[in-house]
Write a protein that holds these residues in place. Structure first.
Motif, PDB file in Angstrom:
ATOM      1  N   VAL A  96       0.827  -1.172   0.116  1.00 17.32           N
ATOM      2  CA  VAL A  96      -0.170  -0.110  -0.014  1.00 17.32           C
ATOM      3  C   VAL A  96       0.842   1.304  -0.245  1.00 17.32           C
ATOM      4  N   ALA A  97       1.165   1.795  -1.218  1.00 16.28           N
ATOM      5  CA  ALA A  97       2.083   2.838  -1.358  1.00 16.28           C
ATOM      6  C   ALA A  97       1.772   4.107  -0.584  1.00 16.28           C
ATOM      7  N   PRO A  98       0.609   4.432  -0.545  1.00 18.25           N
ATOM      8  CA  PRO A  98       0.223   5.803  -0.047  1.00 18.25           C
ATOM      9  C   PRO A  98       0.567   5.844   1.678  1.00 18.25           C
ATOM     10  N   LEU A  99       0.509   4.548   2.097  1.00 22.89           N
ATOM     11  CA  LEU A  99       0.473   4.291   3.468  1.00 22.89           C
ATOM     12  C   LEU A  99       1.962   3.657   3.993  1.00 22.89           C
ATOM     13  N   GLN A 100       2.707   3.531   2.877  1.00 20.13           N
ATOM     14  CA  GLN A 100       3.953   2.601   2.935  1.00 20.13           C
ATOM     15  C   GLN A 100       3.947   1.564   4.067  1.00 20.13           C
ATOM     16  N   CYS A 101       2.974   0.674   3.579  1.00 20.78           N
ATOM     17  CA  CYS A 101       2.889  -0.562   4.494  1.00 20.78           C
ATOM     18  C   CYS A 101       2.487  -1.562   3.701  1.00 20.78           C
ATOM     19  N   ASP A 102       2.446  -2.908   4.154  1.00 20.70           N
ATOM     20  CA  ASP A 102       1.919  -4.190   3.442  1.00 20.70           C
ATOM     21  C   ASP A 102       0.313  -4.222   3.634  1.00 20.70           C
ATOM     22  N   GLY A 103      -0.245  -4.716   2.805  1.00 19.76           N
ATOM     23  CA  GLY A 103      -1.807  -5.149   2.766  1.00 19.76           C
ATOM     24  C   GLY A 103      -1.769  -6.158   2.000  1.00 19.76           C
ATOM     25  N   VAL A 104      -3.184  -6.834   2.160  1.00 17.65           N
ATOM     26  CA  VAL A 104      -3.618  -7.824   1.319  1.00 17.65           C
ATOM     27  C   VAL A 104      -5.100  -7.549   1.005  1.00 17.65           C
ATOM     28  N   LEU A 105      -5.564  -8.007  -0.028  1.00 22.90           N
ATOM     29  CA  LEU A 105      -7.012  -7.709  -0.543  1.00 22.90           C
ATOM     30  C   LEU A 105      -7.389  -9.198  -0.734  1.00 22.90           C
ATOM     31  N   LEU A 106      -8.652  -9.317  -0.223  1.00 21.88           N
ATOM     32  CA  LEU A 106      -9.603 -10.475  -0.289  1.00 21.88           C
ATOM     33  C   LEU A 106     -10.621 -10.710  -1.254  1.00 21.88           C
ATOM     34  N   PHE A 107     -11.065 -11.464  -1.735  1.00 26.01           N
ATOM     35  CA  PHE A 107     -12.614 -11.385  -2.617  1.00 26.01           C
ATOM     36  C   PHE A 107     -12.659 -13.160  -2.651  1.00 26.01           C
ATOM     37  N   LEU A 108     -13.884 -13.086  -3.140  1.00 22.11           N
ATOM     38  CA  LEU A 108     -14.449 -14.502  -3.636  1.00 22.11           C
ATOM     39  C   LEU A 108     -14.525 -14.698  -5.246  1.00 22.11           C
ATOM     40  N   GLU A 109     -13.583 -15.714  -5.747  1.00 22.58           N
ATOM     41  CA  GLU A 109     -13.736 -15.964  -7.075  1.00 22.58           C
ATOM     42  C   GLU A 109     -15.201 -16.142  -7.679  1.00 22.58           C
TER      43      GLU A 109
END
Length: 203
Positions: free
Chosen positions: A75-88
């Motif tokens: 997450v560039a604007p916050l300068q930290c890691d993230g994860v995106l979750l969704f269902l196929e």
């Protein structure tokens, strides 16, 4: 003179006793599991990314559930890691790339000094049309089932739910085998991913 003896109570065999105990234990366990599930759904999210991530994995039965998708992202604007979750099958992949992943990776905005980081990310970085902050696991589960993406970010005790529905559907055609007077004109196809999406849309 006719004599009647006392009515004898049928004896319960050891097998019947064991079966009754097993049934009672199973009922108690199911009740406890149901209560535990409700408690888990009211669980508040923490500031630990991996703790939140694992909670969603457990809720959706990962890795057995192959429809549960995860995309690690910086997450560039916050300068930290993230994860995106969704269902196929419940989201639009092209919209995810354009309105969520690209802005997160390429945005030059520095939002690290904002008072409300999640809100700032929604308003100043992401380009998706609708989104909201959520603070419990249950809210995240419901939104995922209804076709939203969930963004978890390291250090934030709130997640971002991004509406991005993309359920698969067929154009309405006349049934070739079974004719119905009422009801949907949609049927299973060869793709298991499309079939799962069709089922989720009606559930």
């Amino acid at each position: 003179m006719r004599l009647f003896g006392k009515k004898r109570t049928p004896k319960t065999s050891p097998e019947q006793t064991n079966g009754q105990e097993q049934t009672r234990d199973a009922d108690e366990k199911q009740t406890q599991n149901g209560q535990q599930s409700q408690d888990d759904h009211h669980q508040s999210l923490s500031t630990n990314l991996h703790q939140n991530w694992n909670a969603f994995r457990d809720a959706f039965g990962y890795p057995a559930n192959i429809s549960f998708k995860q995309r690690e992202v910086y997450v560039a604007p916050l300068q930290c890691d993230g994860v995106l979750l969704f269902l196929e099958g419940t989201v639009d992949p092209k919209s995810i790339e354009k309105n969520i992943l690209d802005p997160l990776l390429t945005s030059s905005a520095n939002l690290t000094q904002e008072d409300d980081l999640a809100q700032a990310l929604l308003k100043k970085a992401l380009t998706t049309s609708t989104g909201r902050k959520i603070s419990t696991l249950g809210d995240g589960i419901q939104d995922l089932l209804h076709g939203s993406c969930i963004l978890l970010v390291e250090g934030l005790s709130t997640a971002i739910s991004l509406t991005n529905s993309g359920f698969e559907s067929r154009s309405v055609t006349t049934p070739q085998v079974e004719n119905v007077l009422r009801g949907p004109k949609e049927a299973f196809v060869e793709s298991s991913a499309v079939n799962r999406s069709l089922m989720r849309k009606y559930l």
